[in-house]
Design a protein around this motif. Structure first.
Motif, PDB file in Angstrom:
ATOM      1  N   ARG A  23       0.788  -0.846   0.148  1.00  0.00           N
ATOM      2  CA  ARG A  23       0.298  -0.269  -0.441  1.00  0.00           C
ATOM      3  C   ARG A  23       1.138   1.399  -0.216  1.00  0.00           C
ATOM      4  NH1 ARG A  23      -3.151  -3.908   3.051  1.00  0.00           N
ATOM      5  NH2 ARG A  23      -5.176  -3.995   2.179  1.00  0.00           N
ATOM      6  N   ARG A  24       0.399   1.669  -0.952  1.00  0.00           N
ATOM      7  CA  ARG A  24       1.244   3.629  -0.477  1.00  0.00           C
ATOM      8  C   ARG A  24       0.324   4.329  -0.512  1.00  0.00           C
ATOM      9  NH1 ARG A  24       0.976   5.725  -5.786  1.00  0.00           N
ATOM     10  NH2 ARG A  24       0.218   4.287  -7.629  1.00  0.00           N
ATOM     11  N   ARG A  25       0.419   5.659  -0.258  1.00  0.00           N
ATOM     12  CA  ARG A  25      -1.310   6.796   0.052  1.00  0.00           C
ATOM     13  C   ARG A  25      -0.591   7.376  -1.927  1.00  0.00           C
ATOM     14  NH1 ARG A  25      -2.595   8.122   3.977  1.00  0.00           N
ATOM     15  NH2 ARG A  25      -1.179   7.421   6.210  1.00  0.00           N
ATOM     16  N   ARG A  26      -1.817   7.796  -1.770  1.00  0.00           N
ATOM     17  CA  ARG A  26      -2.781   8.565  -3.282  1.00  0.00           C
ATOM     18  C   ARG A  26      -3.626   9.650  -2.934  1.00  0.00           C
ATOM     19  NH1 ARG A  26      -1.575   3.589  -6.911  1.00  0.00           N
ATOM     20  NH2 ARG A  26      -0.595   1.814  -5.246  1.00  0.00           N
ATOM     21  N   PRO A  27      -3.695  10.372  -4.296  1.00  0.00           N
ATOM     22  CA  PRO A  27      -3.973  11.535  -4.418  1.00  0.00           C
ATOM     23  C   PRO A  27      -5.702  11.254  -4.465  1.00  0.00           C
ATOM     24  CG  PRO A  27      -3.128  11.548  -6.168  1.00  0.00           C
ATOM     25  CD  PRO A  27      -2.568  10.510  -5.151  1.00  0.00           C
ATOM     26  N   PHE A  28      -6.329  11.498  -3.288  1.00  0.00           N
ATOM     27  CA  PHE A  28      -7.539  11.193  -3.272  1.00  0.00           C
ATOM     28  C   PHE A  28      -8.875  12.355  -2.968  1.00  0.00           C
ATOM     29  CE2 PHE A  28     -11.742  10.593  -0.698  1.00  0.00           C
ATOM     30  CZ  PHE A  28     -11.762   9.761  -1.129  1.00  0.00           C
ATOM     31  N   GLY A  60      -7.448  15.260   0.150  1.00  0.00           N
ATOM     32  CA  GLY A  60      -6.035  14.251   0.847  1.00  0.00           C
ATOM     33  C   GLY A  60      -5.648  13.717  -0.120  1.00  0.00           C
ATOM     34  N   THR A  61      -5.331  12.111   0.909  1.00  0.00           N
ATOM     35  CA  THR A  61      -4.809  11.247  -0.085  1.00  0.00           C
ATOM     36  C   THR A  61      -5.358  10.072   0.735  1.00  0.00           C
ATOM     37  OG1 THR A  61      -2.848  11.338   1.982  1.00  0.00           O
ATOM     38  CG2 THR A  61      -2.580  11.791   0.175  1.00  0.00           C
ATOM     39  N   VAL A  62      -5.249   9.216   0.566  1.00  0.00           N
ATOM     40  CA  VAL A  62      -5.592   7.876   0.976  1.00  0.00           C
ATOM     41  C   VAL A  62      -4.977   6.130   1.201  1.00  0.00           C
ATOM     42  CG1 VAL A  62      -6.591   6.690  -1.519  1.00  0.00           C
ATOM     43  CG2 VAL A  62      -7.933   5.735   0.851  1.00  0.00           C
ATOM     44  N   LEU A  63      -4.624   5.273   1.322  1.00  0.00           N
ATOM     45  CA  LEU A  63      -3.612   4.947   1.889  1.00  0.00           C
ATOM     46  C   LEU A  63      -3.771   3.130   0.939  1.00  0.00           C
ATOM     47  CD1 LEU A  63      -0.755   4.047   2.917  1.00  0.00           C
ATOM     48  CD2 LEU A  63      -1.660   3.243   4.870  1.00  0.00           C
ATOM     49  N   VAL A 112     -10.244   7.904  -6.651  1.00  0.00           N
ATOM     50  CA  VAL A 112      -8.762   7.709  -6.261  1.00  0.00           C
ATOM     51  C   VAL A 112      -8.190   8.440  -7.920  1.00  0.00           C
ATOM     52  CG1 VAL A 112      -6.653   6.078  -5.817  1.00  0.00           C
ATOM     53  CG2 VAL A 112      -9.282   5.784  -4.577  1.00  0.00           C
TER      54      VAL A 112
END
Length: 286
Positions: free
Chosen positions: A9-14, A282-285, A33
């Motif tokens: 998993r990584r942080r992705r713009p959301f 924000g971001t989502v993991l 996402v």
């Protein structure tokens, strides 16, 4: 040990976008996402189920040379080849993230149903309605079930047709917007059918029609604002002379929403559009 472990998993713009309303939190929300590269179908479906929204989309690099980006569209339970408010909300999120269309004035979205054109007009995004993959008469047994589900006499269903452009909508025409607003549906009676109901307003100057869409068995049994149904309904109503070449639809009224869908026929295209606003970013993991 698994031979094919899931990617880390990584942080992705959301972002979460409100579609088809100029008023924040009064349209139809969509989770996007913005960078979904590397995600498996199973992980996309799991996340879409978790968001508990009608749809969640995942933006990817295009595979078609004409497309600006690719989108995959998921409900909580399945993937759709096309849907209306996810198309506009995804385009809004892609542009807001810095996306630059290959062509001036129009972007090309790639989805499982093919390529969809999206344009910006008077500050609103609009998509070109895709062709119907099924249209025509609805069987009498289904019409009886729909009448029971709407708690109306069968004779008050003035007309009905299949309007399939991804979701398998059945469009039902009633006499008036007031009649549409008064429906108190029996979802059990029309279980398994996706039903969109439309009725005209008597006066010019505001919305031309009121729409409600029912999806029995879904977590959100009444959809707040529905681009795919309005795209099919526009082809039906304009094609049969029941609607002018340009009109506006109100939807979500009974749910406390202020959905507004703008429809315009131009040449061989019918454009379906509305205002999108970003409510969460924000971001989502994943």
């Amino acid at each position: 040990m698994s031979l094919n472990p899931a990617p880390a998993r990584r942080r992705r713009p959301f972002t979460q976008v409100d579609v088809f309303s100029a008023e924040h939190y009064r349209g139809n929300p969509l989770a996007v996402v913005v960078d979904a590269e590397g995600l498996t179908t199973a992980r996309m479906q799991q996340f879409a189920n978790w968001t508990n929204l009608s749809e969640t989309t995942f933006l990817l690099p295009p595979t078609h040379p004409d497309a600006d980006y690719r989108v995959r569209i998921f409900t909580a339970h399945e993937e759709f080849p096309f849907a209306g408010h996810p198309t506009l909300g995804s385009a809004h999120a892609w542009l807001e993230a810095g996306g630059i269309p290959k062509r001036d004035g129009v972007l090309i979205q790639e989805c499982a149903a093919g390529l969809v054109r999206v344009k910006c007009d008077d500050g609103r995004l609009a998509f070109a309605a895709p062709p119907l993959t099924r249209s025509g008469p609805v069987g009498e047994e289904q019409l009886q079930r729909i009448a029971a589900g709407l708690r109306l006499p069968r004779t008050e269903l003035l007309d009905a047709t299949w309007l399939v452009n991804g979701p398998e909508w059945i469009g039902v025409l009633l006499e008036s917007a007031a009649q549409v607003l008064s429906i108190r549906p029996d979802y059990f009676a029309m279980d398994g059918l996706k039903v969109g109901v439309i009725g005209p307003y008597p006066d010019a100057g505001g919305p031309g029609f009121e729409v409600r869409t029912f999806i029995p068995g879904d977590a959100a049994a009444e959809d707040p604002v529905t681009g795919s149904f309005n795209a099919g309904a526009a082809q039906w109503l304009i094609g049969t002379g029941r609607a002018p070449a340009s009109y506006m639809v109100a939807q979500g009224t009974v749910l406390g929403r202020a959905g507004r869908v703008h429809v315009e026929s131009a040449g061989s295209d019918i454009w379906v559009g509305g205002t999108s606003t970003t409510c969460i970013s924000g971001t989502v993991l994943l």
